[in-house]
Structures are given as C-alpha cells and as structure tokens.
Motif scaffolding. Structure first.
Motif, short mmCIF file in Angstrom:
data_model
loop_
_atom_site.label_atom_id
_atom_site.label_comp_id
_atom_site.label_asym_id
_atom_site.label_seq_id
_atom_site.Cartn_x
_atom_site.Cartn_y
_atom_site.Cartn_z
N PRO A 188 0.86 -1.26 -0.03
CA PRO A 188 0.12 -0.15 0.17
C PRO A 188 0.74 1.22 -0.12
N CYS A 189 2.31 1.00 0.17
CA CYS A 189 2.88 2.21 0.35
C CYS A 189 3.81 2.46 -0.99
N ALA A 190 3.77 1.58 -2.06
CA ALA A 190 4.50 1.43 -3.12
C ALA A 190 4.57 2.74 -4.12
N ALA A 191 3.23 3.43 -4.25
CA ALA A 191 3.30 4.70 -4.99
C ALA A 191 3.72 5.76 -4.34
N ASN A 192 3.65 6.87 -5.14
CA ASN A 192 4.34 8.14 -4.56
C ASN A 192 5.93 7.95 -4.01
N ALA A 193 6.69 7.27 -4.59
CA ALA A 193 8.21 7.14 -4.47
C ALA A 193 8.13 6.43 -3.07
N GLY A 194 7.32 5.47 -2.71
CA GLY A 194 7.24 4.73 -1.37
C GLY A 194 6.57 5.63 -0.20
N ARG A 195 5.79 6.73 -0.43
CA ARG A 195 5.06 7.22 0.43
C ARG A 195 3.47 7.09 0.44
N GLY A 196 2.98 6.11 -0.66
CA GLY A 196 1.60 5.97 -0.63
C GLY A 196 0.69 7.05 -0.80
N PRO A 197 -0.38 7.02 0.07
CA PRO A 197 -1.15 7.83 0.21
C PRO A 197 -0.83 9.20 1.23
N CYS A 198 0.63 9.18 1.84
CA CYS A 198 0.92 10.05 2.61
C CYS A 198 1.81 11.17 2.30
N SER A 199 2.09 12.07 2.92
CA SER A 199 2.70 13.34 2.46
C SER A 199 4.24 12.96 2.79
N HIS A 200 4.57 12.39 3.74
CA HIS A 200 5.95 12.15 4.27
C HIS A 200 6.36 10.68 4.49
N MET A 201 5.89 10.16 5.60
CA MET A 201 6.41 8.81 5.76
C MET A 201 5.05 7.80 5.64
N CYS A 202 5.23 6.63 5.21
CA CYS A 202 4.23 5.63 4.90
C CYS A 202 4.86 4.22 5.68
N LEU A 203 3.83 3.76 6.72
CA LEU A 203 4.11 2.55 7.15
C LEU A 203 2.94 1.66 7.01
N ILE A 204 3.42 0.28 7.22
CA ILE A 204 2.17 -0.67 6.80
C ILE A 204 1.76 -1.35 8.33
N SER B 104 -3.04 -4.80 9.42
CA SER B 104 -4.12 -5.29 8.45
C SER B 104 -3.40 -5.01 7.09
N ARG B 105 -2.16 -4.90 6.96
CA ARG B 105 -1.50 -4.53 5.71
C ARG B 105 -1.86 -3.54 4.80
N SER B 106 -2.46 -2.42 5.70
CA SER B 106 -2.94 -1.10 5.00
C SER B 106 -1.89 -0.12 5.55
N ALA B 107 -2.06 1.25 4.73
CA ALA B 107 -0.97 2.20 4.97
C ALA B 107 -1.28 2.89 6.33
N ALA B 108 -0.20 3.30 7.18
CA ALA B 108 -0.62 4.12 8.07
C ALA B 108 0.44 5.15 7.97
N CYS B 109 0.16 6.50 7.91
CA CYS B 109 0.67 7.83 7.79
C CYS B 109 1.44 8.01 9.00
N ALA B 110 2.90 8.73 8.78
CA ALA B 110 3.32 9.15 10.14
C ALA B 110 4.25 10.15 9.65
N CYS B 111 4.92 11.18 10.73
CA CYS B 111 5.47 12.36 10.40
C CYS B 111 6.85 12.21 10.78
N PRO B 112 7.62 13.01 10.33
CA PRO B 112 9.05 13.11 11.20
C PRO B 112 9.00 13.94 12.33
#
Length: 759
Positions: free
Chosen positions: A16-32, A35-43
């Motif tokens: 789920p994080c493959a797109a957007n240069a590994g960021r998936g739907p996230c602006s900065h950090m994408c974690l799996i 449930s193998r869905s994307a969870a966004c995180a921030c620095p």
C-alpha cells in the motif's frame, strides 16, 4: 521479513506504500500496519493533520529535563517524542533548560561538566557557550529580545547572577551575594529578572539594579515561571504543595490550594494557554491542571521521575520588544533592559564604560597568566581581587602567552592540542592560526611593528615566524638549538631572544631574521624558564627554575649581570617586567601563586594571587605602552611580498615562506618542482633537492569540508604555461575525485561515485 502460515504460500497482497516514491497516500512517511494497510506518520517537528495523511509543521511542544536527558514531547500525547532526545554524552547532569525560538535553539546547564550548552531543536549544532570555571550552575534564562543569556553560578566562593551574549561572549556579573539559588526567569519586555533564593522570591531589573525580595517563607519554591499573556508570576511551594501567583510587581498574591493533595514533591512548573503543567518526583508523573484555580488535575505521563525543569517551546510566547532590540540599544557591548523603554549599557570583564555611557574601553594594563585550562587576567593592583579578563577557556595545556594591544588580541600556545591560537580580548571571536606541523611549542612573542608572531618548538628544535594570522610560516633558526623554550622580541631594535634547556643551557640572541646568532649567557644557569624585556631600560630578565633566581643583563651586550631575587623552596616558571616591578609565577608557593617585587631589588615581595595550582605557567603584562617605535617593516610590510623581518639599523630581510626570493629581493617566485603528499585531511609539500630547507614550497592546505580521507594524488604540471599546477586527489569519505590548483583555488569535483566510505 516474510510472514508464513503452515502449509500455505505467503499472501501476495500489493504494497500500500508503493506509490508516490514509497510514500503511498502519505505526504511524508508511509508505514504498513498489521492489516497490511497504509498508516501515515510524520518526522520530528511535524504533526499529522485531521485527514490522517498530511503532515504539517508544528513547533510547539513540551520540553522537560531529567538529569541525563532532555526531551521534547507532544503536548497532546507526552509519550510521543516530538524532537530527537538529547542524552549522554551530550548531557551529563542537566539542571535547567530554556530556548530561543527565533534561532530554534535549546539552552541548558550541566553541573557535572560546569558548562552551558546549546543546540538546534533538530539536534544539530551542539556547542558549549559557557565553560569558564563555573560551579553549581542553577538558574538559566534567555532574553530573546536583547539576545542575552542569564544564569546563576558560583565563582570564588560567591554565588551570583551573570549575563553574556547568547554565544557566551561579553560575560559579566550583575547580582552578588545569593545564598541558595534554585530558579531564574526573565521578562525581557518589562526588563525584569525573578529568582528564588532559599525560601524567598526576588526581583530586579535585568541590569541588576533595584534588587528586592518580593516574598519570604515560601517553603521550598520551585518552578518559577512567567505567564507572558496575563503578566503573572507563578511558582509551587513544594514544601506544602500550594501553587502561588502574583502580579509582576509582587502585588495581588494568590495561593491556590486545590493541588495540595495531588502534589507530594513538586519539582517543576510551566504554563501553556489555560493550563499549568507540573511534575512530581515522588509520584513520577507529569500532568496538568487549570491555570485559573488549579482544579481538574490530569496525569498525562507516568513513570517519569527525576524531572528537574520544564518549558513549553512556543514561538508565540517569545514576542514583544524593548529598547535593546534595535542596534543593541546603541551599546558597544551588553545592552540590558530595565523597563519597557529604558536600558543600561554594560561592559564585560576588563572593560569600563566611557563617559557617553554606551561605549566600552578595555583597561590599559593588567596581568595575564596561563594555566592548563586557559588564560586568566587580574588587575595590577594587589588589593583588587576582581578579574581583569574574561577567562579564555577550552585549552588543554596552555603555556606561552602574548598580546597585540593595538588589535586588542591575545595569543597563546597549547601543548595539549598542539596548536597556536588567538582571541579578541572581549572574546567576540577566537581562532586557531597554526594547527599542524608542530612538535612541542611553548614560547611565543609578538612583533607588533611588522605584524609577525615568533615561537619556539623544543620538539623539533626550531624557531619559526609567521604573519599574525598564521600565514607565511617560516623557519628562521634550525641549527644549533637544544630545547628552546621561552622567547621575546624587541621589534624596534630588531632583536630576538630565547632560552634553551638542553645539554648546555643558555640564553641566545639573534636578529629577527635569525642572523647574527650569539649566546648571551651560558654560565650559572640550568633551567632558564622565563624571559622578559624591560623596554624602558633595555634590560633582559629571566628566571631559573633550578637555581631559584631572577637575574638581568643589558640586552644588547649581555653585560652588567645582576641578581634581582634569590629564593629557596620556589618553583619559578615565568617572569614579566612592567614599570617599576617584576612579576613572576611560583608554583611551589601557596599552591601556585603570582608574586610581585621591585625590579631593582625584589626581596620584599607582595603575593597577588594564591591557590592557582601547580599548572600555573606563564605571566605577561598586557599593556599599550609596550607598543612603541617603528621601523622599515611598519609601512606596507617593508615592500616585501610575504615576510618582512627587521634586522636593525634600518635594514630588513624579505623572506619567502613559500617560494624563493626573486632577484629584486622583495618578491617571491614559485619553485619549479616539489614533492606533494597528503595526510588524511591535509595536503603538504617538501623540497626535492634542498633537504636543509624546512619551509614548505607551497602553503599547506586543509579544509574539512573537502578533505576527510585523501588516499591518492595525481599532478598535472603546467606551471610554466599558466602559473599554477593542477592537483587531482581522491577522497574515500566523500567517494569522489576532486581537482584543485596548487594555489588552492578553483576546486571542483570531477568524478562522483555512489560508493563511499570504502576505506
């Protein structure tokens, strides 16, 4: 890492994080997540917005300090680190923190290392700003408007409030006689300081004036803090658990008792919006309560014991202006606010305020001395026990010292770090001028007319000279020396003097270019430690650590030898003459002392300082009277391209540190060939045919931004066509090949590799 179930192949679900240069739907950090869905995180220093995808910059967080760490945590979730934590080795024993939001820096005190340090909130730029024999550092307050730093510390068995610029320069003390300090806070817009002393709450103007006690019997007050929005002063009486507040002038005291049951041993307090943040050591908790009445206590973090200080980092809290904000209030050194519209100009140690009450002038003369840890200064009046110089610190084994009064600059040698350095007397700048190729450098001497510095190297048995900034380094004497130690120059007469400790101890003399070398004294001396010139009477003084004597001779002839002082059970390292007196360091007297006597007969002595330790080294009198006279090197460097070395009788030698002297006797021409070699971080050269020439054919070059691990060199000789040669080198750290001319200009990277740090 792979997930396997018994007897089943792994699930082939898409990333789920493959797109957007590994960021998936996230602006900065994408974690799996599980449930193998994307969870966004921030620095660090960013926060996740309501859409759970976008990070936005957030520079408002809770700072708290424990003895061995400083943490910045999310205000809404104090378990989440909002910045990179500062821990060992950057932190040893922190006691208090503050911040400057305009530069995004944190400041803290460390009582174990006796320092005040600072760093950017992103964890970079760590540096020590105060490290000068300060003990028991307690309070700390940043004046973000005037750009000053206040702290409480003990020096010479007295506790005082000190102030300096934010970089640690221009330090002075403003309030003395504090007994049991704990907290310090400042209101730069109002120009007021507040601090605790035992069970009292105190206030003064930020220049130390109008000091007064606001409240007594406060039962162990901690957490002294200012509400800059409502202009209230808060603290907790940890002895009974009450929260107290008053107006900034001490009026309208309110005692809030609603937290008495909750607080068993409060250690810190800070203010944010409509809440008070508190820390309790016994409960090991951080929490909040209502700022208005102390109700609605909420524990936000458990198992957090040992909190010594808290602050809410918030740029919005550091607003306002005062009369120091623009052009430093017209002050040449320190501008200290005393109200919304008034200010006081003050000077650092060793300076005094002139009649215009804005400009600072350094005192004309004082005694400098070196100890391993740095350079200190004291008044020439023995009864004056104040400092005359803001201590120069950060040295490892400081020995030789000298000065250039016209530029208000102090020079010293450091045998521990093996370098020669200099600093402005007010310490607004400091730099190393010689950092490589030294053996054991002890003595230095300043030629104030030609603008040169001389030094002895008893590791390599050399005497060298360079310009005052360290450029054009040149060996003037390399033969016939045996452990040269102390050195002095007489620029007006063109003389150089030095002592030697070798098999045949002696005192030597030569011209400033190294010519006409003679021995002045060779009999009746053993360890000639210090040497000093009486410029008024043309006498040369020295002390001998073996014979325990101070003697003098005529400096030109070496005749008329006289004993000035003979002692017993002494350990004299250095002597200085100024006016009617001589001054010397005696490491055996009173655990290291500086003493004074009349230069014609020093038997009646006065002790100026005691207890300076066995590491006491050289003494020197900083004075402007010394720098008299002129010679042909004074104007336009005597016409010389590199070095002008005066030989007396209106003659001078032009010397070439790099290159050879041309037929005109003033310019320097490049050598036709030389051997180039590299250290890890420096490029050097030696002569191909003249082994006796110890000077570098070209100037050594070191630059940590370009050189980290040089491992290979190549050379393109095109000097005859273009005047310079090209040097190619590879650096394993940067993983590249670089090109630079041998005049150290036009550097460029010509090959960049993706493989770095291979060696």
């Amino acid at each position: 890492m792979s997930d396997y179930s018994f007897g089943l192949p792994p699930l082939a679900t898409p990333n789920p994080c493959a797109a957007n240069a590994g960021r998936g739907p996230c602006s900065h950090m994408c974690l799996i997540n599980h449930s193998r869905s994307a969870a966004c995180a921030c620095p660090h220093l960013m926060k996740l917005s309501a859409d759970k995808k976008t990070c936005y910059e957030m520079k408002k967080f809770l700072l708290y300090a424990r003895r061995s760490e400083i943490r910045g945590v999310d205000i809404d979730n104090p378990y989440f680190n909002f910045i990179t934590a500062f821990t060992v080795p950057d932190i040893d024993d922190v006691t208090v923190i503050d911040f400057d939001a305009s530069e995004e820096r944190l400041y803290w005190t460390d009582i174990k290392t006796q320092t005040i340090k600072r760093a950017f909130i992103n964890g970079t730029g760590l540096e020590t700003v105060i490290s000068r024999d300060i003990q028991s550092i307690r309070g700390l307050a940043v004046d973000w408007v005037s750009r000053n730093l206040y702290w409480i510390s003990s020096e010479f068995d007295e506790t005082q409030i000190n102030v300096a610029r934010l970089d640690g320069s221009l330090k002075t003390s403003i309030i003395h006689g504090i007994d049991k300090p704990q907290c310090l806070t400042a209101h730069p817009v109002r120009g007021k300081l507040y601090w605790t002393d035992g069970n009292t709450i105190n206030m003064a103007n930020m220049d130390g004036s109008n000091s007064k006690i606001l409240f007594q019997n406060q039962k162990e007050p901690v957490g002294l803090s200012i509400d800059y929005v409502e202009n209230k002063l808060y603290w907790i009486s940890s002895g009974n658990g009450t929260i107290n507040r008053c107006n900034l002038d001490g009026g309208n005291l309110e005692v809030i008792e609603s937290m008495k049951e909750e607080l068993t041993k409060a250690t810190a307090l800070t203010i944010m919006d409509k809440k008070l943040w508190w820390a309790d050591h016994n409960l090991a908790q951080l929490g909040t309560c209502s700022k208005r009445d102390g109700r609605n206590p909420t524990v936000l973090r458990n198992k957090t014991s040992g909190v010594v200080h808290m602050k809410v980092y918030d740029k919005a809290a550091q607003q306002g202006s005062n009369s120091c904000q623009l052009n430093n209030g017209g002050c040449s050194q320190l501008c200290l606010p005393t109200s919304e519209t008034t200010r006081t100009c003050m000077c650092t140690v060793g300076y005094y305020l002139q009649k215009n009450r804005m400009s600072c002038q350094g005192i004309e003369s004082f005694l400098m001395y070196s100890v391993h840890e740095g350079i200190r200064g004291i008044p020439l009046e023995p009864s004056d026990k104040m400092d005359a110089l803001m201590p120069i610190s950060g040295t490892s084994f400081a020995v030789g010292i000298d000065f250039h009064a016209e530029n208000d600059t102090i020079y010293w040698t450091d045998m521990g770090f093996n370098k020669i350095s200099r600093a402005k007397r007010d310490q607004t700048w400091k730099e190393d001028i010689i950092t490589n190729g030294l053996g054991r450098v002890e003595g230095i001497a300043i030629d104030w007319i030609a603008g040169n510095i001389y030094w002895t190297d008893h590791g390599f048995n050399l005497i060298e000279v360079a310009r005052l900034n360290g450029s054009f380094r040149y060996v003037i004497i390399s033969q016939g020396l045996d452990q040269p130690r102390s050195i002095a120059v007489h620029p007006e007469k063109g003389y150089l003097f030095w002592t030697e400790w070798g098999q045949m101890p002696c005192i030597g003399k030569a011209r400033l270019d190294g010519s006409e070398k003679v021995v002045l004294v060779s009999m009746g001396i053993a360890w000639p430690n210090g040497i000093s010139i009486d410029y008024e009477e043309n006498k040369l003084y020295w002390c001998d650590a073996r014979t325990d004597k101070i003697e003098r001779i005529d400096l030109e002839t070496g005749g008329n030898r006289e004993m000035v002082l003979a002692g017993s059970n002494v350990d004299m390292f250095s002597v200085a003459v100024f006016g009617a007196y001589i001054y010397w360091s005696d490491r055996a007297h009173a655990n290291g002392s500086i003493r004074r006597g009349h230069k014609n007969d020093a038997t009646e002595t006065i002790t100026m300082r005691t207890g300076l330790g066995v590491n006491l080294k050289e003494v020197k009198i900083f004075n402007r009277v010394r720098e008299k006279g002129t010679n042909v090197c004074a104007k336009d460097n005597g016409g010389c391209q590199q070095l002008c070395l005066y030989r007396g009788n209106s003659w001078r030698t032009c010397a070439c540190a790099h290159g050879s002297l041309a037929e005109d006797g003033v310019t320097c021409r490049r050598h036709e060939g030389y051997l180039l070699y590299s250290g890890r971080t420096i490029l050097k050269s030696i002569h191909l045919s003249d082994e006796a020439n110890l000077n570098s054919p070209i100037r050594p070059y070191e630059n940590p931004h370009y050189f980290k691990n040089v491992i290979a060199l190549a050379f393109d000789y095109n000097q005859q066509r273009r005047g310079t040669n090209r040097i190619f080198y590879s650096d394993a750290h940067f993983g590249n090949i670089q090109l630079i001319k041998d005049n150290w200009e036009d550097r460029q990277v010509i090959v960049e590799s993706k493989y770095k740090n291979l060696f």
